[in-house]
Design a protein around this motif. Structure first.
Motif, PDB file in Angstrom:
ATOM      1  N   UNK A 171       0.862  -1.187   0.000  1.00  0.00           N
ATOM      2  CA  UNK A 171       0.000   0.000   0.000  1.00  0.00           C
ATOM      3  C   UNK A 171       0.897   1.235   0.000  1.00  0.00           C
ATOM      4  N   UNK A 172       0.569   2.188  -0.847  1.00  0.00           N
ATOM      5  CA  UNK A 172       1.281   3.464  -0.842  1.00  0.00           C
ATOM      6  C   UNK A 172       0.693   4.368   0.239  1.00  0.00           C
ATOM      7  N   UNK A 173       1.542   4.840   1.136  1.00  0.00           N
ATOM      8  CA  UNK A 173       1.145   5.860   2.114  1.00  0.00           C
ATOM      9  C   UNK A 173       1.475   7.187   1.443  1.00  0.00           C
ATOM     10  N   UNK A 174       0.450   7.888   0.962  1.00  0.00           N
ATOM     11  CA  UNK A 174       0.705   8.950  -0.012  1.00  0.00           C
ATOM     12  C   UNK A 174       1.085  10.297   0.609  1.00  0.00           C
ATOM     13  N   UNK A 175       2.227  10.321   1.309  1.00  0.00           N
ATOM     14  CA  UNK A 175       2.746  11.553   1.910  1.00  0.00           C
ATOM     15  C   UNK A 175       3.213  12.548   0.857  1.00  0.00           C
ATOM     16  N   UNK A 176       3.500  12.032  -0.342  1.00  0.00           N
ATOM     17  CA  UNK A 176       4.098  12.871  -1.383  1.00  0.00           C
ATOM     18  C   UNK A 176       3.091  13.367  -2.418  1.00  0.00           C
ATOM     19  N   UNK A 177       1.826  12.954  -2.252  1.00  0.00           N
ATOM     20  CA  UNK A 177       0.782  13.344  -3.219  1.00  0.00           C
ATOM     21  C   UNK A 177       1.176  13.027  -4.664  1.00  0.00           C
ATOM     22  N   UNK A 178       1.472  11.752  -4.891  1.00  0.00           N
ATOM     23  CA  UNK A 178       1.861  11.307  -6.233  1.00  0.00           C
ATOM     24  C   UNK A 178       0.764  10.418  -6.818  1.00  0.00           C
ATOM     25  N   UNK A 179       0.647  10.396  -8.156  1.00  0.00           N
ATOM     26  CA  UNK A 179      -0.322   9.472  -8.753  1.00  0.00           C
ATOM     27  C   UNK A 179       0.149   8.036  -8.571  1.00  0.00           C
ATOM     28  N   UNK A 180      -0.802   7.140  -8.347  1.00  0.00           N
ATOM     29  CA  UNK A 180      -0.442   5.735  -8.124  1.00  0.00           C
ATOM     30  C   UNK A 180      -1.625   4.863  -8.502  1.00  0.00           C
ATOM     31  N   UNK A 181      -1.330   3.783  -9.225  1.00  0.00           N
ATOM     32  CA  UNK A 181      -2.396   2.902  -9.726  1.00  0.00           C
ATOM     33  C   UNK A 181      -2.877   1.886  -8.683  1.00  0.00           C
ATOM     34  N   UNK A 182      -2.000   1.567  -7.733  1.00  0.00           N
ATOM     35  CA  UNK A 182      -2.321   0.498  -6.773  1.00  0.00           C
ATOM     36  C   UNK A 182      -3.087   0.997  -5.560  1.00  0.00           C
ATOM     37  N   UNK A 183      -3.101   0.172  -4.502  1.00  0.00           N
ATOM     38  CA  UNK A 183      -3.786   0.539  -3.258  1.00  0.00           C
ATOM     39  C   UNK A 183      -3.036   1.681  -2.576  1.00  0.00           C
ATOM     40  N   UNK A 184      -3.805   2.626  -2.044  1.00  0.00           N
ATOM     41  CA  UNK A 184      -3.197   3.840  -1.523  1.00  0.00           C
ATOM     42  C   UNK A 184      -4.020   4.373  -0.355  1.00  0.00           C
ATOM     43  N   UNK A 185      -3.324   4.939   0.659  1.00  0.00           N
ATOM     44  CA  UNK A 185      -4.004   5.631   1.760  1.00  0.00           C
ATOM     45  C   UNK A 185      -3.324   6.979   1.986  1.00  0.00           C
ATOM     46  N   UNK A 186      -4.070   7.903   2.576  1.00  0.00           N
ATOM     47  CA  UNK A 186      -3.506   9.221   2.890  1.00  0.00           C
ATOM     48  C   UNK A 186      -3.137   9.345   4.360  1.00  0.00           C
ATOM     49  N   UNK A 187      -3.629   8.433   5.201  1.00  0.00           N
ATOM     50  CA  UNK A 187      -3.366   8.555   6.642  1.00  0.00           C
ATOM     51  C   UNK A 187      -3.617   7.207   7.328  1.00  0.00           C
ATOM     52  N   UNK A 188      -3.317   7.168   8.617  1.00  0.00           N
ATOM     53  CA  UNK A 188      -3.447   5.911   9.369  1.00  0.00           C
ATOM     54  C   UNK A 188      -4.900   5.509   9.595  1.00  0.00           C
ATOM     55  N   UNK A 189      -5.781   6.468   9.623  1.00  0.00           N
ATOM     56  CA  UNK A 189      -7.195   6.140   9.775  1.00  0.00           C
ATOM     57  C   UNK A 189      -7.697   5.334   8.574  1.00  0.00           C
ATOM     58  N   UNK A 190      -7.295   5.784   7.374  1.00  0.00           N
ATOM     59  CA  UNK A 190      -7.672   5.055   6.149  1.00  0.00           C
ATOM     60  C   UNK A 190      -7.045   3.667   6.134  1.00  0.00           C
ATOM     61  N   UNK A 191      -5.806   3.572   6.604  1.00  0.00           N
ATOM     62  CA  UNK A 191      -5.136   2.276   6.652  1.00  0.00           C
ATOM     63  C   UNK A 191      -5.858   1.329   7.612  1.00  0.00           C
ATOM     64  N   UNK A 192      -6.268   1.852   8.750  1.00  0.00           N
ATOM     65  CA  UNK A 192      -7.008   1.052   9.731  1.00  0.00           C
ATOM     66  C   UNK A 192      -8.311   0.541   9.134  1.00  0.00           C
ATOM     67  N   UNK A 193      -8.993   1.393   8.364  1.00  0.00           N
ATOM     68  CA  UNK A 193     -10.249   1.003   7.738  1.00  0.00           C
ATOM     69  C   UNK A 193     -10.058  -0.138   6.742  1.00  0.00           C
ATOM     70  N   UNK A 194      -8.969  -0.093   6.002  1.00  0.00           N
ATOM     71  CA  UNK A 194      -8.659  -1.164   5.036  1.00  0.00           C
ATOM     72  C   UNK A 194      -8.431  -2.486   5.783  1.00  0.00           C
ATOM     73  N   UNK A 195      -7.700  -2.419   6.883  1.00  0.00           N
ATOM     74  CA  UNK A 195      -7.381  -3.636   7.632  1.00  0.00           C
ATOM     75  C   UNK A 195      -8.604  -4.240   8.311  1.00  0.00           C
ATOM     76  N   UNK A 196      -9.530  -3.382   8.711  1.00  0.00           N
ATOM     77  CA  UNK A 196     -10.703  -3.915   9.406  1.00  0.00           C
ATOM     78  C   UNK A 196     -11.839  -4.132   8.414  1.00  0.00           C
TER      79      UNK A 196
END
Length: 196
Positions: A171-196
């Motif tokens: 998963x790309x943690x998008x701190x750099x605001x770059x385009x990405x085709x794969x799975x991506x999150x902007x913060x830990x809350x979004x990452x937590x949501x994906x895991x749960x």
């Protein structure tokens, strides 16, 4: 999924490392990014100590204080502590970071985060840098998991490619605001949501 592997810069901490060049250029405006990254890369590979970076760049005086002043500009990412405490109960956890041994140790101790991780793989300790597949394989071996049981999170697309080559989920943690085709999150809350 049995293990979560996190990059340090741009994931665990807010700073991506891109602030090092402008930080140095405040003192030495004529140094090019290439001249600044050259000693940094040597420390990342464990060939030099991090204090040798500052000396090579032209800093003089108390190099330990100069280094600490820089490292103390680095902050934990928002939501990291809540996230890591929540996932610690369910997953094996690792840090996988390109960094000098000394910088990594200082930051992990400053933020008191060693306690959350089962494995810590730092390029300066191992003398292998991402995206070299060996550093990913070594981390998996230490965690005693298979590649497909791992989720690797980084803010750099190239390093996700290295993890993907060995078979890890990424998963790309998008701190750099770059385009990405794969799975991506902007913060830990979004990452937590994906895991749960």
């Amino acid at each position: 999924m049995k293990a979560i592997i996190l990059d340090m810069y741009g994931v665990i901490v807010k700073q991506t490392g891109d602030d090092f060049v402008p930080y140095v250029q405040q003192t030495f405006p004529d140094l090019s990014p290439e001249e600044i990254y050259k000693p940094w890369n040597k420390a990342d590979m464990g060939e030099w100590s991090s204090l040798e970076i500052w000396a090579a760049l032209g800093f003089q005086g108390d190099l330990e204080k100069i280094e600490k002043d820089y490292l103390d500009t680095i902050e934990l990412n928002d939501g990291f502590l809540d996230f890591i405490k929540a996932v610690k109960k369910k997953y094996k956890l690792a840090i996988l970071s390109n960094d000098s041994s000394r910088w990594s140790k200082y930051l992990r101790e400053k933020f008191n985060i060693n306690q959350y991780f089962d494995v810590i793989s730092i390029s300066g300790d191992l003398k292998i840098r991402k995206p070299d597949e060996r550093i990913f394989r070594l981390t998996m071996e230490k965690l005693a998991v298979k590649a497909e049981e791992c989720l690797y999170i980084d803010d750099r697309r190239g390093y996700l490619g290295g993890a993907g080559k060995v078979g890890m989920n990424t998963i790309l943690f998008n701190s750099r605001n770059v385009p990405y085709e794969g799975d991506m999150v902007d913060n830990f809350e979004e990452l937590m949501n994906i895991l749960s």
